[in-house]
Design a protein around this motif. Structure first.
Motif, PDB file in Angstrom:
ATOM      1  N   ASP A  32       0.829  -1.210   0.000  1.00 55.30           N
ATOM      2  CA  ASP A  32       0.000   0.000   0.000  1.00 55.30           C
ATOM      3  C   ASP A  32       0.865   1.262   0.000  1.00 55.30           C
ATOM      4  N   TYR A  70      -3.379 -10.071  -1.874  1.00 57.89           N
ATOM      5  CA  TYR A  70      -2.771  -8.792  -2.264  1.00 57.89           C
ATOM      6  C   TYR A  70      -1.616  -8.958  -3.244  1.00 57.89           C
ATOM      7  N   THR A  73      -1.675  -7.723  -6.863  1.00 53.88           N
ATOM      8  CA  THR A  73      -1.510  -6.293  -7.111  1.00 53.88           C
ATOM      9  C   THR A  73      -0.087  -5.956  -7.551  1.00 53.88           C
ATOM     10  N   ALA A  76       0.596  -4.465 -10.896  1.00 52.65           N
ATOM     11  CA  ALA A  76       0.321  -3.050 -11.166  1.00 52.65           C
ATOM     12  C   ALA A  76       1.555  -2.162 -11.021  1.00 52.65           C
TER      13      ALA A  76
END
Length: 127
Positions: A32, A70, A73, A76
């Motif tokens: 994050d 997660y 991700t 990305a």
């Protein structure tokens, strides 16, 4: 009298991932933060060592233990200009892992190279 000079030095951020995926929230929190800094076009490098190298290995599925996956991700990273991803070769060897990562452009470094890359960053966060 006011000082009109500004400091244009770009600060670089290194994020060390040292825990296995899904062992706690550390991996998700590190991801994050990397994406937040990347979205603001801040230079971010990701480092994986210790059990953190398991985050890069293919075949994980958090849904088996009722946890959001997660790790998908990571794909990305290119959209956030996160291109500097490093893994400690010794950590891979100690865990009998191969270079079978679920993302591209991961650089496997010796411990000395790993430490030198890490030292080139102004800010280091460890998860």
């Amino acid at each position: 009298m006011t000082n009109t000079s500004t400091n244009n030095t770009v600060k670089t951020l290194a994020i060390i991932n040292a825990k296995a995926p899904y062992s706690d929230n550390a991996g998700k929190d590190a991801l994050d933060i990397a994406l937040i800094f990347g979205s603001f076009e801040q230079p971010v490098s990701l480092f994986f060592q210790g059990d953190g190298v398991f985050q890069l290995q293919q075949g994980h599925d958090g849904t088996l233990i009722s946890v959001k996956d997660y790790l998908k991700t990571f794909a990305a990273f290119e959209f956030y200009d996160i291109e500097q991803v490093y893994v400690c070769a010794t950590s891979l060897t100690e865990r009998n892992l191969t270079v079978d990562f679920h993302i591209d452009n991961v650089q496997v470094l010796t411990p000395t190279e790993f430490a030198m890359k890490l030292a080139s960053h102004q800010t280091v966060l460890r998860f």
